[in-house]
Design a protein around this motif. Structure first.
Motif, PDB file in Angstrom:
ATOM      1  N   ASN A  43      28.185  57.448  40.938  1.00 52.08           N
ATOM      2  CA  ASN A  43      28.511  58.695  42.382  1.00 52.08           C
ATOM      3  C   ASN A  43      28.907  59.740  42.421  1.00 52.08           C
ATOM      4  O   ASN A  43      28.448  60.941  43.526  1.00 52.08           O
ATOM      5  N   GLY A  44      29.598  60.135  41.004  1.00 47.89           N
ATOM      6  CA  GLY A  44      30.730  61.175  41.184  1.00 47.89           C
ATOM      7  C   GLY A  44      31.683  61.451  39.614  1.00 47.89           C
ATOM      8  O   GLY A  44      32.221  60.917  39.673  1.00 47.89           O
ATOM      9  N   ALA A  45      31.317  62.704  39.259  1.00 47.72           N
ATOM     10  CA  ALA A  45      32.532  62.699  38.394  1.00 47.72           C
ATOM     11  C   ALA A  45      33.204  63.921  38.556  1.00 47.72           C
ATOM     12  O   ALA A  45      32.517  65.366  38.814  1.00 47.72           O
ATOM     13  N   GLY A  46      34.884  64.042  37.939  1.00 49.04           N
ATOM     14  CA  GLY A  46      35.823  65.566  37.895  1.00 49.04           C
ATOM     15  C   GLY A  46      37.321  65.319  36.819  1.00 49.04           C
ATOM     16  O   GLY A  46      36.893  63.941  36.086  1.00 49.04           O
ATOM     17  N   THR A  47      37.098  66.470  37.332  1.00 48.85           N
ATOM     18  CA  THR A  47      38.149  66.616  36.055  1.00 48.85           C
ATOM     19  C   THR A  47      39.783  66.448  37.356  1.00 48.85           C
ATOM     20  O   THR A  47      39.928  67.435  37.849  1.00 48.85           O
ATOM     21  N   ARG A  48      40.917  65.492  37.262  1.00 50.51           N
ATOM     22  CA  ARG A  48      42.366  65.979  37.031  1.00 50.51           C
ATOM     23  C   ARG A  48      42.955  66.876  36.313  1.00 50.51           C
ATOM     24  O   ARG A  48      43.147  67.183  35.521  1.00 50.51           O
ATOM     25  N   VAL A  49      43.079  68.235  37.501  1.00 51.43           N
ATOM     26  CA  VAL A  49      43.435  69.226  36.781  1.00 51.43           C
ATOM     27  C   VAL A  49      45.196  69.269  37.543  1.00 51.43           C
ATOM     28  O   VAL A  49      45.492  68.995  38.871  1.00 51.43           O
ATOM     29  N   LYS A  50      46.237  69.406  36.263  1.00 52.27           N
ATOM     30  CA  LYS A  50      47.272  70.193  37.019  1.00 52.27           C
ATOM     31  C   LYS A  50      48.248  71.052  36.531  1.00 52.27           C
ATOM     32  O   LYS A  50      47.710  70.978  34.791  1.00 52.27           O
ATOM     33  N   MET A  51      49.091  72.247  37.190  1.00 54.10           N
ATOM     34  CA  MET A  51      48.981  72.925  36.666  1.00 54.10           C
ATOM     35  C   MET A  51      48.237  73.583  35.837  1.00 54.10           C
ATOM     36  O   MET A  51      48.612  74.211  34.648  1.00 54.10           O
ATOM     37  N   PHE A  52      46.957  73.863  35.700  1.00 53.54           N
ATOM     38  CA  PHE A  52      46.187  73.997  35.382  1.00 53.54           C
ATOM     39  C   PHE A  52      45.050  74.008  34.211  1.00 53.54           C
ATOM     40  O   PHE A  52      44.446  74.437  33.617  1.00 53.54           O
ATOM     41  N   MET A  53      45.896  72.791  33.404  1.00 57.66           N
ATOM     42  CA  MET A  53      45.306  71.694  32.394  1.00 57.66           C
ATOM     43  C   MET A  53      44.705  70.844  32.725  1.00 57.66           C
ATOM     44  O   MET A  53      45.067  69.772  33.794  1.00 57.66           O
ATOM     45  N   ASP A  54      43.518  71.161  32.502  1.00 55.56           N
ATOM     46  CA  ASP A  54      42.858  69.163  32.448  1.00 55.56           C
ATOM     47  C   ASP A  54      43.619  68.237  32.551  1.00 55.56           C
ATOM     48  O   ASP A  54      43.811  67.730  30.838  1.00 55.56           O
ATOM     49  N   MET A  55      43.792  66.734  32.520  1.00 57.39           N
ATOM     50  CA  MET A  55      44.663  65.582  32.828  1.00 57.39           C
ATOM     51  C   MET A  55      43.764  64.586  31.990  1.00 57.39           C
ATOM     52  O   MET A  55      43.935  63.919  30.926  1.00 57.39           O
ATOM     53  N   TYR A  56      42.202  64.093  32.913  1.00 60.99           N
ATOM     54  CA  TYR A  56      41.341  63.274  32.873  1.00 60.99           C
ATOM     55  C   TYR A  56      40.023  63.290  33.645  1.00 60.99           C
ATOM     56  O   TYR A  56      40.152  64.316  34.232  1.00 60.99           O
ATOM     57  N   VAL A  57      38.967  62.890  32.576  1.00 61.11           N
ATOM     58  CA  VAL A  57      38.036  62.980  33.943  1.00 61.11           C
ATOM     59  C   VAL A  57      37.701  62.138  34.138  1.00 61.11           C
ATOM     60  O   VAL A  57      38.106  60.391  33.725  1.00 61.11           O
ATOM     61  N   GLY A  58      37.709  62.175  35.498  1.00 58.57           N
ATOM     62  CA  GLY A  58      37.323  60.394  36.687  1.00 58.57           C
ATOM     63  C   GLY A  58      36.639  60.311  37.329  1.00 58.57           C
ATOM     64  O   GLY A  58      36.087  61.671  38.099  1.00 58.57           O
ATOM     65  N   ALA A  59      35.365  59.097  37.028  1.00 58.12           N
ATOM     66  CA  ALA A  59      34.380  58.697  37.655  1.00 58.12           C
ATOM     67  C   ALA A  59      34.216  57.272  38.121  1.00 58.12           C
ATOM     68  O   ALA A  59      35.080  56.643  38.071  1.00 58.12           O
ATOM     69  N   LEU A  60      33.522  57.777  39.557  1.00 56.79           N
ATOM     70  CA  LEU A  60      33.343  56.786  40.345  1.00 56.79           C
ATOM     71  C   LEU A  60      31.971  56.136  40.562  1.00 56.79           C
ATOM     72  O   LEU A  60      30.977  57.228  40.047  1.00 56.79           O
ATOM     73  N   TYR A  61      32.434  54.886  40.545  1.00 59.61           N
ATOM     74  CA  TYR A  61      30.313  54.576  40.346  1.00 59.61           C
ATOM     75  C   TYR A  61      31.339  53.194  41.469  1.00 59.61           C
ATOM     76  O   TYR A  61      31.627  52.852  41.541  1.00 59.61           O
ATOM     77  N   LEU A  62      29.606  53.169  41.741  1.00 57.96           N
ATOM     78  CA  LEU A  62      29.266  51.941  43.277  1.00 57.96           C
ATOM     79  C   LEU A  62      28.159  51.557  42.810  1.00 57.96           C
ATOM     80  O   LEU A  62      27.066  51.924  42.195  1.00 57.96           O
ATOM     81  N   GLU A  63      27.913  50.378  43.815  1.00 54.98           N
ATOM     82  CA  GLU A  63      26.205  49.482  43.881  1.00 54.98           C
ATOM     83  C   GLU A  63      25.250  50.637  44.402  1.00 54.98           C
ATOM     84  O   GLU A  63      23.905  50.891  43.601  1.00 54.98           O
ATOM     85  N   LYS A  64      25.818  51.673  45.799  1.00 54.87           N
ATOM     86  CA  LYS A  64      24.805  52.206  45.662  1.00 54.87           C
ATOM     87  C   LYS A  64      25.526  53.903  46.197  1.00 54.87           C
ATOM     88  O   LYS A  64      26.482  54.025  46.870  1.00 54.87           O
ATOM     89  N   LYS A  65      25.215  54.889  45.869  1.00 52.38           N
ATOM     90  CA  LYS A  65      25.990  56.690  46.510  1.00 52.38           C
ATOM     91  C   LYS A  65      26.732  56.636  47.329  1.00 52.38           C
ATOM     92  O   LYS A  65      25.634  56.224  48.719  1.00 52.38           O
ATOM     93  N   SER A  66      27.360  57.262  47.617  1.00 52.63           N
ATOM     94  CA  SER A  66      27.950  57.578  49.271  1.00 52.63           C
ATOM     95  C   SER A  66      29.021  58.432  49.067  1.00 52.63           C
ATOM     96  O   SER A  66      29.412  58.705  47.600  1.00 52.63           O
ATOM     97  N   SER A  67      28.990  59.338  49.919  1.00 49.30           N
ATOM     98  CA  SER A  67      29.614  60.395  50.295  1.00 49.30           C
ATOM     99  C   SER A  67      30.855  60.498  51.096  1.00 49.30           C
ATOM    100  O   SER A  67      31.384  61.360  51.902  1.00 49.30           O
ATOM    101  N   ASN A  68      30.695  58.808  51.733  1.00 48.58           N
ATOM    102  CA  ASN A  68      31.848  58.758  52.525  1.00 48.58           C
ATOM    103  C   ASN A  68      32.801  58.075  52.086  1.00 48.58           C
ATOM    104  O   ASN A  68      33.124  57.520  52.005  1.00 48.58           O
TER     105      ASN A  68
END
Length: 187
Positions: A43-68
């Motif tokens: 569905n989408g992926a991005g980076t968890r940033v804390k104090m200007f540093m990348d901590m982890y990449v988080g990706a969301l997977y769904l049966e069908k895409k949604s922005s809600n």
């Protein structure tokens, strides 16, 4: 004409190959996730940033895409969140602390009914966490939330109530990281 058809086909193969993966903060994020008998799409992926540093990449997977976000949180369909740890600064203690804060925000500080489930979930993060570790948290309607670390199943927690609170960590009105929430929603 034949040359144009071949050129078009080659272009289509290239487009689909390029879209099969994307790279976020140096992590290759697959366009599909097949686990626990579920076939999910990114569905989408991005980076968890804390104090200007990348901590982890988080990706969301769904049966069908949604922005809600609310629909995703409340849905009884299969869904998964994949966390690729990209910082050596993340420790087990820091992860557990972040999980506590996330559940507090996700539930509006009403964690008491879920305390036993939250405690069990935190137990999946007790082992040392290091850069390069990969966690997959998948909701399977039949089995509940199942957690994997580096491909090894750590355990499961039943209940749609727990799934809602858990996915709310990233998708509620007070998420762990607003930018990451938007990226997971494909915005």
């Amino acid at each position: 004409m034949r040359k144009q058809v071949i050129t078009f086909l080659m272009l289509m193969v290239t487009v689909f190959t390029v879209n099969a993966q994307q790279t976020v903060s140096g992590v290759k994020v697959d366009s599909k996730l097949n686990l626990e008998g579920q076939n999910l799409v990114l569905n989408g992926a991005g980076t968890r940033v804390k104090m200007f540093m990348d901590m982890y990449v988080g990706a969301l997977y769904l049966e069908k895409k949604s922005s809600n976000a609310n629909e995703i949180i409340n849905s009884k369909d299969a869904a998964a969140i994949k966390l690729n740890i990209v910082s050596g600064l993340i420790t087990s203690d820091k992860m557990v602390s972040a999980i506590n804060e996330g559940f507090e925000n996700s539930t509006g500080k009403k964690t008491a009914p879920l305390k036993a489930k939250i405690d069990k979930f935190k137990g999946f993060f007790k082992e040392e966490i290091k850069k390069g570790d990969v966690f997959v948290i998948i909701y399977n309607p039949e089995d509940g939330v199942v957690v994997y670390k580096n491909g090894t199943k750590k355990g499961s927690i039943d209940g749609h109530d727990f799934k809602k609170a858990l996915f709310g960590i990233w998708l509620c009105d007070k998420p762990a990281d607003k930018g990451l929430k938007d990226e997971m929603l494909g915005k």
